[in-house]
Design an enzyme around this catalytic site. Structure first.
Site, PDB file in Angstrom:
ATOM      1  N   SER B  76       0.856  -1.126   0.131  1.00  0.00           N
ATOM      2  CA  SER B  76       0.071  -0.098  -0.214  1.00  0.00           C
ATOM      3  C   SER B  76       1.115   1.231  -0.159  1.00  0.00           C
ATOM      4  CB  SER B  76      -0.947  -0.003   1.170  1.00  0.00           C
ATOM      5  OG  SER B  76      -2.026  -0.957   0.957  1.00  0.00           O
ATOM      6  N   LYS B  79       0.476   3.658  -2.893  1.00  0.00           N
ATOM      7  CA  LYS B  79      -0.724   4.343  -3.205  1.00  0.00           C
ATOM      8  C   LYS B  79      -0.331   5.721  -3.563  1.00  0.00           C
ATOM      9  CE  LYS B  79      -4.018   0.833  -1.301  1.00  0.00           C
ATOM     10  NZ  LYS B  79      -4.685   0.490   0.022  1.00  0.00           N
ATOM     11  N   VAL B 271       1.110  -3.634   4.096  1.00  0.00           N
ATOM     12  CA  VAL B 271       1.264  -4.813   4.755  1.00  0.00           C
ATOM     13  C   VAL B 271       2.313  -5.661   4.367  1.00  0.00           C
ATOM     14  CG1 VAL B 271      -1.373  -5.108   4.750  1.00  0.00           C
ATOM     15  CG2 VAL B 271      -0.093  -6.175   2.762  1.00  0.00           C
TER      16      VAL B 271
END
Lengths: 617, 617
Positions: B76, B79, B271
């Site tokens: 992530s 992003k 993660v």
């Protein structure tokens, strides 16, 4: 009162910045969309098109345009300030047990307790604000509210009061907030009388402020909690940071993300028509314009904040690189020699080894990044240095981490054989001055540079040429130009004199009193500047002389001469000198030539230093 | 590659700051709580207790501890970077039509479209990230992804690649994300093939990075979008600000409020076990430790960020006052005179009117607050000034608003009769240099100060004493000490010489070539410093002289003498001088006395200037 006293400085409506504020004001004035809050008649009764805009700097300059002194009720803008007082009264940990700091996607008057923690999501929604109000300490309800009012007043820099009409109306119609109060009581979030907490909340929302007040309150938050007009601390630096953090994520209700992107300042708005925004460390902004948008924010207020942020580039993530550099200037004893006049032998040593010295002038507030850049630069060079001076005179606040880093650096350098001195008259690194480094903390740069030169001289002076610290008249260089017999004859005319440490040898304004040869010890020539501060002009040591100019030109002494140590002098009195000058003009000429040569060498050195420094920094 | 080339500078594991990073690393190492992500076997297969910590400064110094070069998938943390590329490809407005920037109280994998706008709440949840991936431009799917990969690589300063095993596994099992893709397609939020967008998202999440890479990526964001190791711009300053804004409010999922309060840095976690945090303008931080807490953030990562923020005081609302001050130094022509040697009459005028001049040295990057403080200080004094110099040599970036403010100030001052000059060799205020003020922009401070003095002299020189710009030998002050007849006799021995502008009169190292009296025009004595830069030592004008020292001491010239204007000189050749010195020793003495007096006056002035400046700033 701070504000008018401030205004007299110069009217806030002239000058470059005032014109910018006026421009933004004019730009936003046209927009008449939106409606004032009308849930109580007192709010609907305001001048709907009233408009005030204020910008206050963190050091207390206030620029304003429009109705900057019109009073209105603070309403929800009170929330961060009561939260701040609750934090100060109970401590962050205790408050955190009652109020979360997470943004809630919901309207401000939602009950909105976190399903898991059963705590109000944040202190900027009513539930959180009422809980904060319940946490204020005091003898009784009256005292508790007065502490709130006085807290706001410290931020504003003047005594604020309640608009009783608005309060009465809020109290009469605030059913939903009473419901919230009881609900909070039922969860145990409030463990005192909920009516009292809700009543205190109504009162705090009814406090009258002006646009100018809000700007100063914002500037106080921008100034780490100290009111820049009164100098009074309204909140600790740590709590100021915490309150601004919560305003960042929760201040503008569910428009927080858009606000942070497009305005980029922690802010709070109220249905009274006010908006307060803070650019930490720099600016406080306040707008008053009662017409509200659908989210309950002042239409012109939002527009003005966007315009100011865009035009003045106030976004709090818009950063300057310079914030990173703590080293203000960096040089060696070659560019900036001490004002000790060195002997030819010493000058030779310094000319060869000047590069093994370094003076670092730091400036600004020393936070981590600034200290890191300085420490890194010093570490990278320290290996090649004998002596290093860190000048802290122009440093502002020194963070705890910076003190630790400099103390650590100090040990590191001493360990690798680089001696360190600080110029730290205000003991900004107080504890560094203690212990082993005590002897290496100086009050002025010149003395530190002298120390720096002495370290180099001690390390690199050829063993074959020990410093000549004492001599006879015949050995004195001033007489070098003479033939041995002439020298002996002249020496006989000199009168020996010893002077105790700190004793004055010659006063400024004394008339020609002889030619002084220094046989042992050090004398210091000083002068006073325009502000009456005394400066060292030069220190002279054994083998040097003074008094020639008054002697030759018949002028009085322009500088005071004082013994830095016990001093042994040989003095040729005026009468003897004049006789000599007549009988042996060649001697006078020799003296004069030497004098002129020395003088010009110094002019050269002094002017070069200024020239090079002027170029370097 | 940038990173090793950087490491050779000095290993990142020694020194004051490296030790602090090592301390924090050791402090967090003990905590083995939490579990690595296991929704695909490839993630569960990592070394669960692997731990790396890196701190990179905005100017490219990287400090590290632990497994800083272990590879893991970015997940992530990708992003914000794909969002950044989408903003660059499509423009903020077009992207804003597809993705909101509001925090969502919901988990990252929630579909979470805003009920009103039907847009993903923000680009840090999967729905927003997949939409961002769909907006990347390129020839085809392969090209579009490669543009994403190259974009990340620019931030990291090295070529990054995909972990194919992780990608394959994500692609095989990512049903929920495919569902999100199709839903977004059904709402029209994605108007291209949703499978392609989701596949791109899987690939970007599978890009391998190290802790060191992430720190450099963070430092690039901290450095306004420019990679400090490669110097390559990865993102515009404006978009960098926007991305950091969104990371501030939406970066840490539903812990945003707590994160902003306790860490206070825009951040993003993945993660894979990575966390990236940015202190704008100063620091990038990266942590790698696979064990995750309930919210999916690295346990040690959160702990390390909290510890660094607390110990190093890195909170982005923790501000320095010094950021506010743009005036580095402030003085008059009395403290820092120009290197033109002034006549007695001129010195008298300057001694009386020095306070009507002011030199302001600005420094740092000129944002609004800094410019405001400078403009204000100048406005408050300008009324009492004849001439003012603004020295911009040490100014960094100048914001558009600062340029406007300074141009405005310039007009304001000229209007009230205060003349303004800039020292701006790099034309930082380029357009200010144009037009009416062209003649008042200088490349060095000394020349600007000379101009400053000239303004004062022009305004205040008594009409009764016009500047004496031309004279005969008999009128020259050097001969003033002589009786008229002696003067006339001596004058006859002088040879007249005229020198054209810029012509060299005497070269450095020339042997004694005579006593030079300046009858008209100006000559400049210069020297070269250690770096070979030429500095003006002094400018001499009509009524002054040079060459005495070589003459009297038999030493060569130490400085070059060059005509600044057309110059008329009277020269007494060595032979004549020596004869004279013999026949008329009293004349030689007179010359010497005058010489010594002038020299000592200069030493005094020069050293006082240094002394006072050393004390003042």
């Amino acid at each position: 009162m701070a504000e008018p006293q401030h205004e007299v400085h110069r009217p806030a409506d002239t000058g470059v910045v005032a014109r910018i504020v006026a421009d933004v004001y004019a730009e936003c004035l046209a927009d008449r969309s939106g409606e004032p809050a009308d849930y109580i008649p007192e709010l609907a009764a305001v001048q709907p098109d009233s408009f005030g805009l204020c910008l206050a700097t963190a050091d207390g300059r206030v620029y304003g345009a429009g109705d900057v002194h019109a009073a209105f009720t603070i309403q929800s803008i009170s929330k961060p300030f009561t939260y701040a007082l609750a934090l100060a009264d109970r401590g962050p940990a205790a408050v955190a047990e009652r109020i979360d700091v997470e943004p809630s996607g919901e309207p401000f008057n939602e009950i909105s307790l976190d399903p898991v923690t059963e705590r109000p999501r944040n202190p900027m929604i009513n539930a959180g604000a009422i809980t904060a109000a319940s946490l204020i300490t005091g003898r009784d309800a009256a005292d508790k509210f007065d502490r709130v009012r006085r807290c706001y007043s410290r931020f504003a820099g003047r005594e604020l009061g309640v608009n009783e009409a608005v309060y009465a109306s809020e109290a009469r119609t605030g059913y939903r907030n009473r419901a919230i109060g009881y609900l909070l009581r039922s969860f145990g979030t409030i463990d005192s009388d909920p009516d009292e907490a809700v009543d205190r909340y109504f009162r705090q929302c009814s406090i009258d402020v002006t646009c100018h007040d809000l700007a100063v309150m914002a500037a106080t938050l921008a100034n780490n909690g100290v009111n820049p007009l009164t100098g009074e601390r309204a909140l600790s630096t740590a709590l100021t940071e915490h309150v601004l953090s919560v305003m960042t994520t929760c201040g503008m209700y569910n428009a927080a993300g858009d606000w942070v992107s497009t305005v980029g300042m922690p802010a709070k708005s109220g249905v009274g028509g006010g908006i307060l925004a803070v650019l930490p460390g720099q600016i406080g902004i306040a707008v008053y314009s009662p017409r509200l948008d659908r989210q309950g924010n002042s239409v012109r207020g939002v527009a003005a904040c966007r315009a100011l942020s865009r035009r003045l580039e106030l976004h709090f993530l818009h950063v300057t690189r310079s914030a990173h550099t703590a080293i203000r200037a960096e040089y060696t004893v070659a560019e900036v020699p001490s004002r000790v006049r060195r002997s030819t032998e010493e000058i030779a040593v310094l000319d060869e080894h000047w590069h093994r010295t370094r003076i670092y002038e730091l400036h600004g507030d020393l936070l981590f990044a600034g200290a890191e850049s300085a420490v890194r630069a010093i570490e990278e060079r320290a290996g090649q240095l004998d002596a290093l001076v860190v000048d802290l005179r122009r440093v502002g606040d020194v963070s705890a981490i910076a003190v630790t880093m400099l103390a650590d650096l100090h040990r590191e350098l001493v360990a690798i054989g680089c001696q360190v001195a600080l110029v730290d008259p205000d003991a900004k690194l107080g504890h560094l001055a203690a212990g082993d480094s005590r002897g290496q903390v100086f009050h002025d740069r010149d003395t530190a540079i002298e120390w720096c030169e002495d370290v180099v001289l001690a390390r690199h002076r050829p063993a074959s040429e020990p410093a000549c610290t004492s001599m006879s008249v015949e050995e004195h260089p001033a007489l070098a130009a003479l033939a041995p017999d002439a020298r002996a004859r002249l020496a006989a005319h000199f009168e020996m004199r010893t002077v105790a440490r700190d004793e004055v040898v010659v006063r400024r304004g004394d008339s020609r009193s002889g030619l002084y040869l220094i046989l042992a010890g050090r004398v210091r020539l000083t002068f006073d500047d325009a502000d009456g501060r005394t400066h060292r002009l030069v220190t002279l040591t054994a083998g040097m002389s003074f008094g020639e100019i008054p002697m030759l030109m018949g002028e009085p002494f322009v500088n005071e001469v004082r013994a830095e140590t016990g001093v042994r002098l040989a003095v040729l009195g005026p009468a003897d000198f004049d006789v000599l000058a007549e009988r042996a003009p060649e001697l006078k000429s020799a003296l004069l030539e030497r004098l002129a040569a020395v003088a010009y060498a110094q002019v050269d050195a002094a002017v070069r230093a200024v020239a090079v420094r002027g170029g370097d920094y």
